[in-house]
Design a protein around this motif. Sequence first.
Motif, PDB file in Angstrom:
ATOM      1  N   ILE A   1      12.473   9.672   0.173  1.00 27.48           N
ATOM      2  CA  ILE A   1      13.464   8.713  -0.327  1.00 27.48           C
ATOM      3  C   ILE A   1      13.791   7.688   0.747  1.00 27.48           C
ATOM      4  CG2 ILE A   1      15.883   8.494  -1.027  1.00 27.48           C
ATOM      5  CD1 ILE A   1      15.515  11.162  -2.532  1.00 27.48           C
ATOM      6  N   ARG A   2      13.947   8.145   1.986  1.00 23.02           N
ATOM      7  CA  ARG A   2      14.214   7.209   3.077  1.00 23.02           C
ATOM      8  C   ARG A   2      13.048   6.240   3.247  1.00 23.02           C
ATOM      9  NH1 ARG A   2      19.101   7.302   2.501  1.00 23.02           N
ATOM     10  NH2 ARG A   2      20.333   8.986   3.420  1.00 23.02           N
ATOM     11  N   PHE A   3      11.832   6.756   3.185  1.00 24.69           N
ATOM     12  CA  PHE A   3      10.665   5.876   3.290  1.00 24.69           C
ATOM     13  C   PHE A   3      10.675   4.838   2.165  1.00 24.69           C
ATOM     14  CE2 PHE A   3       7.416   8.568   5.893  1.00 24.69           C
ATOM     15  CZ  PHE A   3       8.293   8.523   6.960  1.00 24.69           C
ATOM     16  N   ALA A   4      10.961   5.286   0.949  1.00 31.54           N
ATOM     17  CA  ALA A   4      10.979   4.362  -0.190  1.00 31.54           C
ATOM     18  C   ALA A   4      12.035   3.278   0.004  1.00 31.54           C
ATOM     19  CB  ALA A   4      11.235   5.139  -1.476  1.00 31.54           C
ATOM     20  N   GLN A   5      13.207   3.658   0.497  1.00 31.61           N
ATOM     21  CA  GLN A   5      14.267   2.668   0.713  1.00 31.61           C
ATOM     22  C   GLN A   5      13.864   1.663   1.790  1.00 31.61           C
ATOM     23  OE1 GLN A   5      17.368   5.484   1.616  1.00 31.61           O
ATOM     24  NE2 GLN A   5      18.219   5.414  -0.449  1.00 31.61           N
ATOM     25  N   ILE A   6      13.262   2.146   2.863  1.00 30.60           N
ATOM     26  CA  ILE A   6      12.856   1.250   3.948  1.00 30.60           C
ATOM     27  C   ILE A   6      11.763   0.300   3.475  1.00 30.60           C
ATOM     28  CG2 ILE A   6      11.716   1.194   6.198  1.00 30.60           C
ATOM     29  CD1 ILE A   6      13.145   3.922   6.738  1.00 30.60           C
ATOM     30  N   VAL A   7      10.772   0.830   2.772  1.00 31.18           N
ATOM     31  CA  VAL A   7       9.640   0.011   2.319  1.00 31.18           C
ATOM     32  C   VAL A   7      10.113  -1.056   1.343  1.00 31.18           C
ATOM     33  CG1 VAL A   7       7.555   0.085   0.911  1.00 31.18           C
ATOM     34  CG2 VAL A   7       7.848   1.729   2.754  1.00 31.18           C
TER      35      VAL A   7
ATOM     36  N   ASP B   1       0.828  -1.209   0.000  1.00 30.15           N
ATOM     37  CA  ASP B   1       0.000   0.000   0.000  1.00 30.15           C
ATOM     38  C   ASP B   1       0.863   1.261   0.000  1.00 30.15           C
ATOM     39  OD1 ASP B   1      -2.844   1.303   0.795  1.00 30.15           O
ATOM     40  OD2 ASP B   1      -1.255   2.247   1.961  1.00 30.15           O
ATOM     41  N   ARG B   2       1.913   1.256   0.786  1.00 31.20           N
ATOM     42  CA  ARG B   2       2.792   2.434   0.888  1.00 31.20           C
ATOM     43  C   ARG B   2       3.603   2.659  -0.385  1.00 31.20           C
ATOM     44  NH1 ARG B   2       1.283   6.017   4.168  1.00 31.20           N
ATOM     45  NH2 ARG B   2      -0.573   5.163   3.186  1.00 31.20           N
ATOM     46  N   ARG B   3       4.023   1.579  -1.034  1.00 34.40           N
ATOM     47  CA  ARG B   3       5.003   1.696  -2.126  1.00 34.40           C
ATOM     48  C   ARG B   3       4.504   2.577  -3.277  1.00 34.40           C
ATOM     49  NH1 ARG B   3       7.173  -1.945  -6.406  1.00 34.40           N
ATOM     50  NH2 ARG B   3       9.428  -1.627  -6.429  1.00 34.40           N
ATOM     51  N   PRO B   4       3.333   2.326  -3.875  1.00 33.04           N
ATOM     52  CA  PRO B   4       2.909   3.203  -4.977  1.00 33.04           C
ATOM     53  C   PRO B   4       2.610   4.620  -4.527  1.00 33.04           C
ATOM     54  CG  PRO B   4       1.167   1.652  -4.400  1.00 33.04           C
ATOM     55  CD  PRO B   4       2.381   1.232  -3.628  1.00 33.04           C
ATOM     56  N   LYS B   5       2.158   4.778  -3.283  1.00 34.52           N
ATOM     57  CA  LYS B   5       1.853   6.130  -2.814  1.00 34.52           C
ATOM     58  C   LYS B   5       3.129   6.940  -2.606  1.00 34.52           C
ATOM     59  CE  LYS B   5      -2.525   4.739  -0.723  1.00 34.52           C
ATOM     60  NZ  LYS B   5      -3.314   4.585   0.509  1.00 34.52           N
ATOM     61  N   ILE B   6       4.166   6.292  -2.101  1.00 28.83           N
ATOM     62  CA  ILE B   6       5.447   6.986  -1.961  1.00 28.83           C
ATOM     63  C   ILE B   6       6.009   7.319  -3.335  1.00 28.83           C
ATOM     64  CG2 ILE B   6       7.823   6.706  -1.163  1.00 28.83           C
ATOM     65  CD1 ILE B   6       6.746   5.003   1.137  1.00 28.83           C
ATOM     66  N   ALA B   7       5.865   6.397  -4.283  1.00 32.91           N
ATOM     67  CA  ALA B   7       6.342   6.667  -5.643  1.00 32.91           C
ATOM     68  C   ALA B   7       5.594   7.855  -6.250  1.00 32.91           C
ATOM     69  CB  ALA B   7       6.172   5.421  -6.510  1.00 32.91           C
ATOM     70  N   GLY B   8       4.289   7.932  -6.002  1.00 35.70           N
ATOM     71  CA  GLY B   8       3.525   9.074  -6.505  1.00 35.70           C
ATOM     72  C   GLY B   8       3.961  10.380  -5.876  1.00 35.70           C
ATOM     73  N   ALA B   9       4.256  10.341  -4.567  1.00 37.50           N
ATOM     74  CA  ALA B   9       4.731  11.561  -3.902  1.00 37.50           C
ATOM     75  C   ALA B   9       6.095  11.976  -4.431  1.00 37.50           C
ATOM     76  CB  ALA B   9       4.786  11.339  -2.394  1.00 37.50           C
ATOM     77  N   LEU B  10       6.970  11.021  -4.695  1.00 44.27           N
ATOM     78  CA  LEU B  10       8.289  11.351  -5.261  1.00 44.27           C
ATOM     79  C   LEU B  10       8.165  11.881  -6.680  1.00 44.27           C
ATOM     80  CD1 LEU B  10      10.418   8.350  -3.963  1.00 44.27           C
ATOM     81  CD2 LEU B  10      10.757  10.759  -3.404  1.00 44.27           C
ATOM     82  N   ALA B  11       7.169  11.382  -7.404  1.00 40.26           N
ATOM     83  CA  ALA B  11       6.986  11.857  -8.785  1.00 40.26           C
ATOM     84  C   ALA B  11       6.665  13.346  -8.827  1.00 40.26           C
ATOM     85  CB  ALA B  11       5.882  11.052  -9.474  1.00 40.26           C
TER      86      ALA B  11
ATOM     87  N   ALA C   1       3.484  11.492   9.312  1.00 42.39           N
ATOM     88  CA  ALA C   1       2.724  12.546   8.640  1.00 42.39           C
ATOM     89  C   ALA C   1       2.307  12.055   7.264  1.00 42.39           C
ATOM     90  CB  ALA C   1       3.583  13.816   8.513  1.00 42.39           C
ATOM     91  N   PRO C   2       1.287  12.693   6.676  1.00 40.17           N
ATOM     92  CA  PRO C   2       0.910  12.338   5.299  1.00 40.17           C
ATOM     93  C   PRO C   2       2.096  12.515   4.352  1.00 40.17           C
ATOM     94  CG  PRO C   2      -0.761  13.729   6.314  1.00 40.17           C
ATOM     95  CD  PRO C   2       0.398  13.717   7.260  1.00 40.17           C
ATOM     96  N   LEU C   3       2.115  11.700   3.316  1.00 41.45           N
ATOM     97  CA  LEU C   3       3.250  11.735   2.389  1.00 41.45           C
ATOM     98  C   LEU C   3       3.394  13.091   1.711  1.00 41.45           C
ATOM     99  CD1 LEU C   3       2.817   8.210   0.749  1.00 41.45           C
ATOM    100  CD2 LEU C   3       4.328   8.878   2.603  1.00 41.45           C
ATOM    101  N   SER C   4       2.280  13.782   1.505  1.00 38.23           N
ATOM    102  CA  SER C   4       2.339  15.080   0.844  1.00 38.23           C
ATOM    103  C   SER C   4       3.036  16.132   1.695  1.00 38.23           C
ATOM    104  CB  SER C   4       0.921  15.553   0.498  1.00 38.23           C
ATOM    105  OG  SER C   4       0.124  15.624   1.678  1.00 38.23           O
ATOM    106  N   ALA C   5       3.180  15.875   3.002  1.00 36.62           N
ATOM    107  CA  ALA C   5       3.813  16.862   3.881  1.00 36.62           C
ATOM    108  C   ALA C   5       5.298  16.585   4.098  1.00 36.62           C
ATOM    109  CB  ALA C   5       3.098  16.869   5.240  1.00 36.62           C
TER     110      ALA C   5
ATOM    111  N   CYS D   1      13.573  -6.432  -7.866  1.00 38.81           N
ATOM    112  CA  CYS D   1      15.022  -6.217  -8.052  1.00 38.81           C
ATOM    113  C   CYS D   1      15.289  -5.256  -9.197  1.00 38.81           C
ATOM    114  CB  CYS D   1      15.716  -7.545  -8.314  1.00 38.81           C
ATOM    115  SG  CYS D   1      15.720  -8.675  -6.914  1.00 38.81           S
ATOM    116  N   ARG D   2      14.472  -5.362 -10.233  1.00 39.29           N
ATOM    117  CA  ARG D   2      14.748  -4.544 -11.411  1.00 39.29           C
ATOM    118  C   ARG D   2      14.481  -3.069 -11.155  1.00 39.29           C
ATOM    119  NH1 ARG D   2      12.105  -9.151 -13.527  1.00 39.29           N
ATOM    120  NH2 ARG D   2      13.433 -10.401 -14.904  1.00 39.29           N
ATOM    121  N   VAL D   3      13.378  -2.778 -10.512  1.00 40.19           N
ATOM    122  CA  VAL D   3      12.986  -1.377 -10.281  1.00 40.19           C
ATOM    123  C   VAL D   3      12.632  -1.218  -8.813  1.00 40.19           C
ATOM    124  CG1 VAL D   3      11.404   0.459 -10.898  1.00 40.19           C
ATOM    125  CG2 VAL D   3      12.076  -1.200 -12.629  1.00 40.19           C
ATOM    126  N   GLY D   4      13.265  -0.313  -8.122  1.00 41.67           N
ATOM    127  CA  GLY D   4      12.930  -0.079  -6.721  1.00 41.67           C
ATOM    128  C   GLY D   4      14.048   0.632  -5.995  1.00 41.67           C
ATOM    129  N   TRP D   5      13.821   0.757  -4.680  1.00 45.07           N
ATOM    130  CA  TRP D   5      14.747   1.494  -3.820  1.00 45.07           C
ATOM    131  C   TRP D   5      15.397   0.565  -2.795  1.00 45.07           C
ATOM    132  CZ3 TRP D   5      15.573   6.732  -4.549  1.00 45.07           C
ATOM    133  CH2 TRP D   5      14.674   7.387  -5.395  1.00 45.07           C
TER     134      TRP D   5
END
Length: 1041
Positions: free
Chosen positions: A637-643, A587-597, A626-630, A663-667
């Motif tokens: 980036i740290r959240f993406a690496q941890i997730v 659940d977190r992974r695509p939302k973090i990717a959207g926030a990074l985008a 906090a919400p990802l938008s904040a 493995c191919r795409v991710g943090w």
Amino acid sequence: MAPFNPPEVVLDGFKERPESLTVQGTCFTLYIGTSTGNLHVYTVGDSPDHVAELLETKKSLCRRSIDQLAYIKDVNSLAVLSEAQVTLFPYPTYSPPTPLVKTKGALCFALHTGVEYSSIDAPGSSTPGTPAKGKGVPSVVTRLAVGCRRKIVLYSWQDGEPHDPKEFTLAHSPRAMVFVNGETLCWGHTPTDYAVTSLTTSTTVDVSTPIPTATSTGSVGGMGMGALSGLGSYMTLGLGAKAKPCVVSLNESEALIAKDNNGFIVGSEGKSSRSDNIDWPAPPDEIALVKPYVFAILPPGSVPTSQVDGLPATSPSTFIASPVVEIRSSISLSPVQTIPFPPSPLTVHAAAATHAVRLLTPSPSSKSPLFVVSTPTDRTAAANAGSSIWRFRIKPWNQQIDELVEGGSYAEALALLDTLDAALVADKERRQREIRGLQAVDNFKNAKYDEAINAFLELNINPTKVVALYPESISGRLSVPQDEWIPMFGGPKPKASEPPAAPPTASPPVGTSPKVGDRPGTPKSVESPPRAPTPQGSIRGVLKTGLESIVAAAKDDDAASIRSVRRPPKPDNFHRSIEVLMRYLSDRRPKIAGALAQFNITSAQSHEMPNLSTTSKEDLLNLPDAPLSALTPEQLIRFAQIVDTALFKSYLLVRPGLLGPLCRVGWCEVSEVEELLREREKFQEMIYLYNGRKMHDKALNLLRQLSGKENDVRDKLSPIVNYLQRLGPENLDQIFEHSKWAFEQDRDIAFEIFTSEEVELPKGPVADFLERLDPAICARYIEYLIAERGETSQEFHDRLAELYLRMTIAAKKRGDDAARKQTYEKLLHFIDTTEYYSADRLYGLLPSEDLFEAKAILLGRLGRHDAALEVYVYRLQDFLKAEEYCKRVHQPNSPTANVFLTLLRIYLQPGPSAPSASELLPPALELISRHSPRLDPVTTLQLLPPLVTAQDVRAFLLESLRAPVFDTRVVRNIYKAREEQIARRLMVLQSKRVRITDSRICPQCHKRLGGSVIAVHAPHGEVTHYQCREAFASKLKEIRG
């Protein structure tokens, strides 16, 4: 958690018999009504050690006992129930009294004050009992409901203005009554019968309650010894009298009623509003409310000593012989504090009750402190010491919440927060989020993983904290011991284990503040933690007979034998927790990717970002919830690496087939997972991982290690070649470094690295590298560029020609004739077939005494055809190639139209370096015979030596005579003579005449010609009629034929 401080004495030695009590204002003006009709007014401060100070005493305010008191703020009056009638006494003079005449026969009353809204369009439309809905003009409405014999009389005031009283006829007489809300009353006429009356519809409905699941004795006979020992004393305060119904209002929609030893929550419709109910050990004597807590006085001998925390394991008696004040939460209905009364260490060990206790604070003062009256049961003690009034002061809300949290009662803390206004609790929303997080951690501890993860998602919890709840196989260095989970989520740190407490003594505990009148301090047992409800809600549930114990033991043995035969499998909590974690991370992974985008950051840039290992564990745990938008890009980036790292490890444990895409795409943090993959021999996934993080050196070194296991060269090199083919220009150095090893193994396979269609590498650096490796490989690469890629730049054509030239010279020096011949042929073919190189530059590189054919081709490219032909004839003496050269360059009506004549001149007029003339004459004559049309006859005859006979050039001469120029001249003169001849004949014919006379006759029809149309026949001039011409012509043809 004990929500109330230990009760404190505010008034001691009160010699009269209190019958009623109420409180006014924030300074706590205390009114005490006595059995003799006197009213005592005290002021009570808010500090714990403040003693009540007597303000005044109104002797004989009423002629008889004051049964109930209430202060009505709207009219600034004290409502007094005495002599079965309610009277209003204005404050502070208490005169003149205003009897409410319609309340004769009054038994009880209830008071309610609230803000209601009336319609703006119709100001008078809002009457008491029917508050307007929505927005409007606010007004303060106070209602006083008086329960009389078989009726209720309702008095109301709106902003201090009285309204006409209303009466509601009933089937029974209310003996206890409360407002559920401004429109509904709940009242009881017996201890087990209650009803609800609507003031808007004037309807009354009997309260229906469910049958308790487990019945209790609820009788005095079921109590312990000493339970009734004080009933015959001087002041029983009604304990021996007829029991009254107990009812209190919990909130604006619910009321609590007591039936026997059960408490039921009912709504405004007279039905139970909750499935749970209170289960007291015995029917309570009285109940009261201090929101959100319900007080109940339980009779002596009804509460087991095990319910009071702090008592020793072995007690003198099984039950507490004194009355007990039990405090329950109105939210969870569970007990939160149990206090033997009066609160003294000697009380719980006494053999019989020494005091009688009553709650005299009415429900409308539910926000005020609760006051309890205790009176010695002994007549002499009561006469000498009098009654004492104790005050229960609620702890600050923040302290209560902190204690609930510290005790792990997170659900109760949240429920308590929900009931409080935001003004009462600092940063209420933050506290709710924090406690919900702690509750989620507690659920996680108890294997309620789905509930915990749902809360983490809703609260936007830092993923580091969620991952830290898992073992090191998932969380790695982020793992946190279980005893540190609560502090990690903002909860209290666990206390160090304390040594066991010393046995209690009769003396007050150290540190307890003394009370008024030098009373002993309150023991810690008054602050008991929440306890479980009494089994089956009664004393009988605690004490089992011998037979019951035997039967229960037999049942337990049977159950144990069944369990030993069939044991259900233990739940695999670890794998369940991993599955839930994967849901959270997914659940977190695509939302973090959207926030990074939003910051134009993608996982393809993961190799450019600092590694997760560069950030300390503490810094990661301190990232905000906090919400990802904040969040900032660095935090995201740290959240993406941890997730991604945690998701990778989770997949590795339970779903290894899904590792490839991750493995191919991710943090994912490589340093934390590469060894795990190596242990499980997931080499392909390791290569994907290295490639995705641009760690190509590690991937290629791993491929080289794995290639040692292959015997076939193609199988050994193909993985490395395929990997290098996908690398781009930014990895050129790595391509060069690792391709050397591949070329050492097999040149043909390694060459495929630079012929890939997937990525286009810079041609110049590649050619430089390959030339350093081997000029032949470089030449092959440039050949590929020209043949397959359509390369037309002069740079690469010149370079290829020079490579051929150097390779030819080098082969000659080595004495490798085969290699020299092969390379030289490539050179000749290249310079002869392409036009994209610099001929003069290459010509300057040729050796002076070698490679003459290449010189000849280059001289031809430079337009020096005579010099090229001289090389063919004089140096190479290859007359056929010289002739072929002329054929290739000859173009009519161009500068090369006389190239054959040039070759003939070279043959017939040789230079100093030429062979002998006798050797050149035969090829010259053959050239003349084969290509005579391309030779100028006159010039050719002039070039021929004198000794050449006509027979030697007979074919040339015949061909020259048949030359197109000669034939054209003859034909032109013949045509001219013919035209002149015809012209003369025509002139002769045109000069002849025919004479027609009247006597001339047509030779065909023999008729006279006259003026008819005639025809003249050649060549003798015969004249006929025009219509006779054809017949006469045929006749002449026969005659002449």
